[in-house]
Write an enzyme that holds these catalytic residues in place. Structure first.
Site, mmCIF file in Angstrom:
data_model
loop_
_atom_site.group_PDB
_atom_site.id
_atom_site.type_symbol
_atom_site.label_atom_id
_atom_site.label_comp_id
_atom_site.label_asym_id
_atom_site.label_seq_id
_atom_site.Cartn_x
_atom_site.Cartn_y
_atom_site.Cartn_z
ATOM 1 N N ASN A 194 0.880 -1.175 0.000
ATOM 2 C CA ASN A 194 0.000 0.000 0.000
ATOM 3 C C ASN A 194 0.914 1.221 0.000
ATOM 4 O O ASN A 194 1.509 1.544 1.016
ATOM 5 C CB ASN A 194 -0.887 -0.024 1.253
ATOM 6 C CG ASN A 194 -1.695 1.265 1.400
ATOM 7 O OD1 ASN A 194 -1.789 2.064 0.467
ATOM 8 N ND2 ASN A 194 -2.273 1.463 2.578
ATOM 9 N N LYS B 152 0.098 4.247 -0.295
ATOM 10 C CA LYS B 152 -0.540 5.450 0.273
ATOM 11 C C LYS B 152 -0.320 6.654 -0.649
ATOM 12 O O LYS B 152 -0.265 6.493 -1.862
ATOM 13 C CB LYS B 152 -0.018 5.702 1.688
ATOM 14 C CG LYS B 152 -0.073 4.443 2.556
ATOM 15 C CD LYS B 152 0.114 4.728 4.000
ATOM 16 C CE LYS B 152 0.155 3.420 4.765
ATOM 17 N NZ LYS B 152 0.067 3.594 6.191
ATOM 18 N N HIS C 266 -9.613 1.286 4.667
ATOM 19 C CA HIS C 266 -8.345 1.445 5.389
ATOM 20 C C HIS C 266 -8.573 2.400 6.573
ATOM 21 O O HIS C 266 -9.349 3.354 6.471
ATOM 22 C CB HIS C 266 -7.274 2.009 4.439
ATOM 23 C CG HIS C 266 -5.897 1.959 5.035
ATOM 24 N ND1 HIS C 266 -5.456 2.887 5.946
ATOM 25 C CD2 HIS C 266 -4.881 1.074 4.859
ATOM 26 C CE1 HIS C 266 -4.220 2.573 6.307
ATOM 27 N NE2 HIS C 266 -3.852 1.478 5.669
ATOM 28 N N GLU D 25 -6.908 4.769 7.656
ATOM 29 C CA GLU D 25 -6.652 6.183 7.351
ATOM 30 C C GLU D 25 -7.863 6.801 6.655
ATOM 31 O O GLU D 25 -8.184 7.968 6.869
ATOM 32 C CB GLU D 25 -5.375 6.310 6.505
ATOM 33 C CG GLU D 25 -4.138 6.046 7.360
ATOM 34 C CD GLU D 25 -2.940 5.518 6.608
ATOM 35 O OE1 GLU D 25 -2.906 5.603 5.373
ATOM 36 O OE2 GLU D 25 -2.023 4.998 7.280
ATOM 37 N N GLU E 229 -5.601 -4.905 10.439
ATOM 38 C CA GLU E 229 -4.569 -3.884 10.631
ATOM 39 C C GLU E 229 -4.824 -3.119 11.926
ATOM 40 O O GLU E 229 -5.593 -2.142 11.931
ATOM 41 C CB GLU E 229 -4.579 -2.904 9.464
ATOM 42 C CG GLU E 229 -4.297 -3.536 8.124
ATOM 43 C CD GLU E 229 -3.645 -2.536 7.175
ATOM 44 O OE1 GLU E 229 -2.583 -2.832 6.658
ATOM 45 O OE2 GLU E 229 -4.201 -1.434 6.987
ATOM 46 N N GLY F 107 2.364 2.107 10.591
ATOM 47 C CA GLY F 107 3.331 3.202 10.420
ATOM 48 C C GLY F 107 4.050 3.586 11.697
ATOM 49 O O GLY F 107 4.711 4.616 11.756
ATOM 50 N N SER G 63 3.260 -2.352 10.246
ATOM 51 C CA SER G 63 4.717 -2.416 10.426
ATOM 52 C C SER G 63 5.299 -3.789 10.075
ATOM 53 O O SER G 63 6.222 -4.266 10.745
ATOM 54 C CB SER G 63 5.104 -1.991 11.844
ATOM 55 O OG SER G 63 4.701 -0.653 12.076
HETATM 56 C C1 PEP Z 1 -0.898 0.109 5.937
HETATM 57 O O1 PEP Z 1 -1.085 1.295 5.916
HETATM 58 O O2 PEP Z 1 -1.685 -0.635 5.336
HETATM 59 C C2 PEP Z 1 0.243 -0.400 6.690
HETATM 60 C C3 PEP Z 1 0.192 -1.606 7.128
HETATM 61 O O3 PEP Z 1 1.300 0.468 6.899
HETATM 62 P P1 PEP Z 1 2.729 0.111 7.562
HETATM 63 O O4 PEP Z 1 3.191 -1.196 6.979
HETATM 64 O O5 PEP Z 1 3.611 1.261 7.177
HETATM 65 O O6 PEP Z 1 2.511 0.008 9.033
#
Ligand code: PEP
Length: 249
Positions: free
Chosen positions: A10, A12, A95, A97, A167, A173, A213
């Site tokens: 992803n 973003k 998601h 976000e 998630e 992040g 992460s």
């Molecule tokens: C995401 O935004 O889907 C995600 C998992 O981000 P990160 O791997 O940076 O934590």
């Protein structure tokens, strides 16, 4: 039944058109594998050049969002057939976000999921709890509610094709990953919930990813869990490390 792993990036809101194509070219030799499916969910404006850049490779391109109407006065939105006409196969929906910054709700996620299936797109349906919710002990209740609403009116044939991404918001992040036990516990909870909705045969076919992460150093442990069928990878999908995550074994 052995589920095929899916490792999805992803990106973003990162990567101009030129940078996107350059990164795809860098990743193509690094993500070659027969064992897993590989997808990159890129910004809408980068979709067309990225679809071109992955021709004759094992990478599929996905979108990061989609609207639930067919067309019309919805300034700034992207319609499902705009995605399918480019060759996109996956679309991330719900998601955290988008839920957190753009007021997306379980109900709009459900409308988008239904519309994605109508157009033959594979939704990557995101769910996850905040740190506060985890500390309150309501993680599984909340996730079950998110899943039940997201899958509302989805029939079993389509449900089988869905991808769910667990998630935890506190792990996105932040560099803090859920422990393998925490991730497995929730992914199993999601599968149990899907089994209640569709029966265990269908639930066994649905791919459930972990995201938050994921890195080259934790992917192997996470993906070895019995209910984790790959990862949704944010930050680490923007660099060569994504190749190590894809080839995690
Ligand atoms: C995401 O935004 O889907 C995600 C998992 O981000 P990160 O791997 O940076 O934590």
């Amino acid at each position: 039944m052995a589920r095929r792993k899916l490792i999805a990036g992803n990106w973003k809101m990162n990567m101009t058109r030129e940078a996107a194509v350059a990164l795809i070219k860098e990743l193509i030799p690094l993500v070659q594998t027969e064992e897993s499916d590989v997808a990159l969910c890129v910004p809408a404006i980068d979709i067309i050049p990225c679809v071109d850049a992955v021709q004759n490779t094992n990478i599929k391109i996905g979108a990061q969002n989609m609207y639930f109407e067919e067309k019309g006065a919805f300034t700034g939105e992207i319609a499902p057939d705009m995605l399918t006409s480019t060759g996109v196969e996956y679309v991330i929906l719900g998601h955290s976000e988008r839920r957190g910054y753009f007021a997306e709700t379980d109900e709009t996620v459900n409308k988008k999921v239904l519309k994605a299936f109508e157009h033959g797109l594979t939704p990557i349906i995101c769910c996850g709890e905040s740190l506060e919710q985890r500390q309150q002990g309501i993680t599984l209740d909340l996730i079950r509610m998110q899943i039940k609403i997201a899958f509302g009116s989805v029939d079993a044939e389509n449900a089988k094709k869905a991808v769910v991404a667990y998630e935890p918001i506190w792990a996105i992040g932040t560099g803090v990953t859920a422990s393998t036990e925490q991730a497995q516990e929730v992914c199993k909870g999601i599968r149990d919930c899907l089994a209640e909705l569709y029966g265990s045969e269908v639930a066994e076919e649905i791919r459930i990813l972990y995201g938050g992460s994921v890195s080259a150093s934790n992917a192997a442990d996470l993906f070895a869990q019995s209910d984790i069928d790959g990862g949704l990878v944010g930050g680490a999908s923007l660099k060569a490390d994504f190749g190590k995550i894809v080839n995690y074994k």
